[in-house]
Scaffold this motif. Structure first.
Motif, PDB file in Angstrom:
ATOM      1  N   ARG A 374      60.963  38.692 -19.149  1.00  0.00           N
ATOM      2  CA  ARG A 374      59.745  38.921 -19.615  1.00  0.00           C
ATOM      3  C   ARG A 374      59.469  40.180 -19.878  1.00  0.00           C
ATOM      4  O   ARG A 374      59.816  41.127 -19.032  1.00  0.00           O
ATOM      5  N   LYS A 426      54.605  28.978 -15.802  1.00  0.00           N
ATOM      6  CA  LYS A 426      54.732  29.391 -17.293  1.00  0.00           C
ATOM      7  C   LYS A 426      53.811  30.621 -17.410  1.00  0.00           C
ATOM      8  O   LYS A 426      52.726  30.757 -17.037  1.00  0.00           O
ATOM      9  N   VAL A 429      53.033  33.105 -24.228  1.00  0.00           N
ATOM     10  CA  VAL A 429      53.767  33.367 -24.939  1.00  0.00           C
ATOM     11  C   VAL A 429      53.538  34.496 -26.229  1.00  0.00           C
ATOM     12  O   VAL A 429      52.372  34.222 -26.549  1.00  0.00           O
ATOM     13  N   THR A 433      57.472  38.284 -25.407  1.00  0.00           N
ATOM     14  CA  THR A 433      58.403  36.803 -24.864  1.00  0.00           C
ATOM     15  C   THR A 433      59.775  37.178 -25.627  1.00  0.00           C
ATOM     16  O   THR A 433      59.779  37.082 -26.860  1.00  0.00           O
ATOM     17  N   ALA A 435      63.417  35.671 -27.214  1.00  0.00           N
ATOM     18  CA  ALA A 435      63.761  34.470 -27.695  1.00  0.00           C
ATOM     19  C   ALA A 435      65.113  34.358 -28.094  1.00  0.00           C
ATOM     20  O   ALA A 435      65.584  35.201 -28.923  1.00  0.00           O
ATOM     21  N   ARG A 437      67.935  31.970 -29.924  1.00  0.00           N
ATOM     22  CA  ARG A 437      68.144  30.500 -30.327  1.00  0.00           C
ATOM     23  C   ARG A 437      69.394  30.576 -31.492  1.00  0.00           C
ATOM     24  O   ARG A 437      69.869  31.642 -31.827  1.00  0.00           O
ATOM     25  N   GLU A 460      58.026  29.018 -20.190  1.00  0.00           N
ATOM     26  CA  GLU A 460      57.500  28.944 -21.454  1.00  0.00           C
ATOM     27  C   GLU A 460      58.065  29.345 -22.652  1.00  0.00           C
ATOM     28  O   GLU A 460      57.445  28.953 -23.872  1.00  0.00           O
ATOM     29  N   LYS A 461      59.422  29.559 -22.771  1.00  0.00           N
ATOM     30  CA  LYS A 461      60.104  29.839 -23.993  1.00  0.00           C
ATOM     31  C   LYS A 461      61.483  29.353 -23.947  1.00  0.00           C
ATOM     32  O   LYS A 461      62.404  30.123 -23.331  1.00  0.00           O
ATOM     33  N   GLU A 464      67.022  28.016 -27.174  1.00  0.00           N
ATOM     34  CA  GLU A 464      66.965  26.795 -28.124  1.00  0.00           C
ATOM     35  C   GLU A 464      68.175  26.647 -28.965  1.00  0.00           C
ATOM     36  O   GLU A 464      68.786  27.858 -29.320  1.00  0.00           O
TER      37      GLU A 464
END
Length: 564
Positions: A374, A426, A429, A433, A435, A437, A460-461, A464
């Motif tokens: 974070r 959480k 976002v 944040t 990510a 993916r 919270e994220k 993916e």
């Protein structure tokens, strides 16, 4: 006619005496661009005029006793002034201070050449730069270039950064006899006697920082007082274009070994990159905010991460806003390292469009390592990894950790697993944040690992759209999946000795197909957490699903479905 021919030969011999012979630059093999999943631009290759000079022509003296800084600087300046060419380091030991590369210069080390950098800290003045993703001040790098175009370091020689003179050393990383010898050599110890520093200035700098290796000091006077702590990366290439590193051994760096920063059209090949296993921050290659890069046919044996991609840290990285992208990594071997191939943790500008294939990781602490936390921000996406062989990985063959706070994969004496414990709560976002993916892995083999794989996003994220296909993972523990969405496991075999083959916690949209596993007293799949949903298993993979698949009591039975 004969006299004219002889005269022509004599002229050539005369010219070659002063200029040497030009170093040919080998083209990139077509195979490097084959079987790439996304469109990659061709990387521009360097080329140099035929002029070749030796540093001996400018007064350099071999033997390792006399500094040749001025002679090397003069040779580079003169060749650059004439339009470029090759500056040759002949066989022998050549002691020097920092070397600044200029445009159109090929620094060529002949076989048997040892370029040894001075351990006199006064040779390395402070400069504004970036380190560990932050805008900061460090000592001048032994080899450096700023905004240079068409530069190279080639040949079969050795470049030694004299890093042992700079680096703090932790007692727990040495044998008793090594530690006694180090302490007897000079330097100072930390208050608890567990860290050796080369000087009081180095110790003071260590004590002045709250996090990692950037001290909380901004004044010039304050920085000068802790100058010995501000270890440089050995090779710093900032805002350069058309770069070739081909052939030499780079070893014993003060901090990171090779650090291209905000540069483009880079080829790194046929290198032997070495640091002692105990070297603090002894990374092999840190590629940061760079575009259009080829990394192939290299060997790494280092004290920290081996092949690591970065793009700045937190606000400094987001403000820079330059991703690392369009990179091909092929045919590399990694021995000791914290991670074989690594992205993060400083990835605030993003990392995307990366191909990694045909690499061997032999005894690295982690094989494929992805890390952030974070506050970073940034997006890592479109990463394609294939044909990776790993053996004797003591921790995780594959590891995604979004709660990274600086721990080594194998915890050191002053580190605790609680430092990177997952926070269930959480948070909002925002641009801070991180990510991760669209990461695809296939044809992965790992034998004798601590853990088959660890996938952990943020509550919270989620992590993916990660795919693992055609894998055989032998480990003490199986696969763990936490805060992950869209994970696909296809044709994966897990040989887990102590735990479930697959544990899923607070994750959604998980698809498992053609899953095979070893039998032990544990269940095969365990689904936990109140947020887990839409877990899809293949019915034919489980002979006795009621016993082999365990679902937490708080979850509805429909959480897990068995597909025909």
């Amino acid at each position: 006619m004969k006299n004219k021919f002889q005269k022509y030969v004599y002229v050539l011999m005369f010219l070659s005496f002063f200029t040497g012979s030009a170093q040919e630059i080998t083209p990139v093999p077509a195979s490097i661009y084959e079987n790439i999943e996304i469109e990659m631009p061709k990387v521009s290759l360097v080329s140099f005029p035929s002029l070749v000079v030796s540093i001996k022509d400018y007064g350099a003296v071999e033997g390792g006793f006399e500094k040749n800084t001025k002679a090397i600087e003069k040779a580079i300046y003169e060749v650059s002034k004439k339009g470029g060419g090759t500056v040759k380091i002949p066989r022998g030991i050549w002691l020097t201070g920092p070397i600044t590369l200029r445009s159109n210069i090929n620094l060529h080390l002949e076989d048997g050449a040892l370029l040894l950098f001075s351990k006199d800290f006064n040779d390395y003045p402070l400069v504004d730069t970036s380190f560990e993703g932050l805008n900061t001040t460090r000592c001048t790098s032994p080899i450096n270039a700023l905004s240079a175009v068409n530069i190279a370091i080639t040949g079969k020689g050795v470049i030694d950064g004299n890093g042992d003179a700079w680096r703090p050393v932790k007692k727990g990383k040495m044998t008793a006899s090594q530690w006694s010898k180090l302490v007897a050599s000079g330097g100072v110890l930390s208050e608890d006697g567990k860290i050796w520093f080369p000087s009081e200035s180095s110790k003071k700098g260590f004590e002045s920082r709250d996090y990692f290796n950037v001290p909380n000091i901004s004044s010039k006077k304050g920085l000068e007082a802790v100058k010995d702590f501000l270890r440089p990366v050995m090779v710093s290439l900032v805002k350069c274009d058309k770069v070739l590193l081909d052939g030499p051994t780079f070893q014993n760096s003060p901090a990171w070994n090779i650090h291209p920063l905000m540069s483009s059209n880079i080829i790194i090949r046929n290198l032997n990159i070495r640091n002692p296993w105990y070297s603090q921050n002894g990374d092999g290659l840190d590629l940061e905010s760079c575009h259009n890069v080829l990394i192939y046919n290299n060997t790494f044996d280092v004290g920290d991460d081996a092949i690591c991609f970065k793009s700045g840290k937190d606000k400094d990285g987001r403000n820079r806003g330059i991703s690392t992208e369009n990179v091909i990594v092929k045919n590399n071997t990694v021995y000791h390292a914290h991670g074989g191939f690594v992205i993060g943790s400083e990835m605030s500008g993003g990392v995307k469009n990366v191909h990694v294939s045909n690499c061997n990781f032999i005894g690295t602490d982690v094989g494929l390592r992805f890390k952030s936390t974070r506050g970073r921000g940034g997006v890592v996406e479109n990463i394609y990894i294939s044909n990776i062989n790993m053996i004797n990985i003591p921790t995780d063959a594959i590891r995604f950790n979004m709660f990274y706070s600086g721990n080594s994969p194998i915890l050191e004496e002053n580190q605790s697993a609680e430092d990177e414990a997952r926070d269930e709560n959480k948070v909002a976002v925002t641009e801070e944040t991180p990510a991760f993916r669209n990461i695809y892995m296939k044809n992965i083999i790992a034998t004798n690992s601590g853990k088959a794989a660890f996938f952990m996003g943020l509550p919270e994220k989620s992590l993916e759209n990660v795919s693992l296909e055609n894998a055989i993972l032998e480990a003490e523990e199986g696969i763990t999946v936490i805060d992950t969405r869209g994970l696909k496991l296809k044709n994966v075999k897990v040989i887990s000795k102590k735990t479930e083959a697959l544990t899923i916690y607070n994750s959604q949209d998980i698809t498992v197909d053609a899953f095979t596993f070893s039998e032990n007293e544990k269940a095969v799949v365990k689904v936990l957490g109140t947020q887990s949903a839409n877990i899809n298993l293949k019915k034919s993979d489980f002979k006795n699903s009621e016993k082999q698949v365990v679902i937490a009591k708080l979850l509805a039975k429909e959480t897990v479905s068995f597909q025909e």
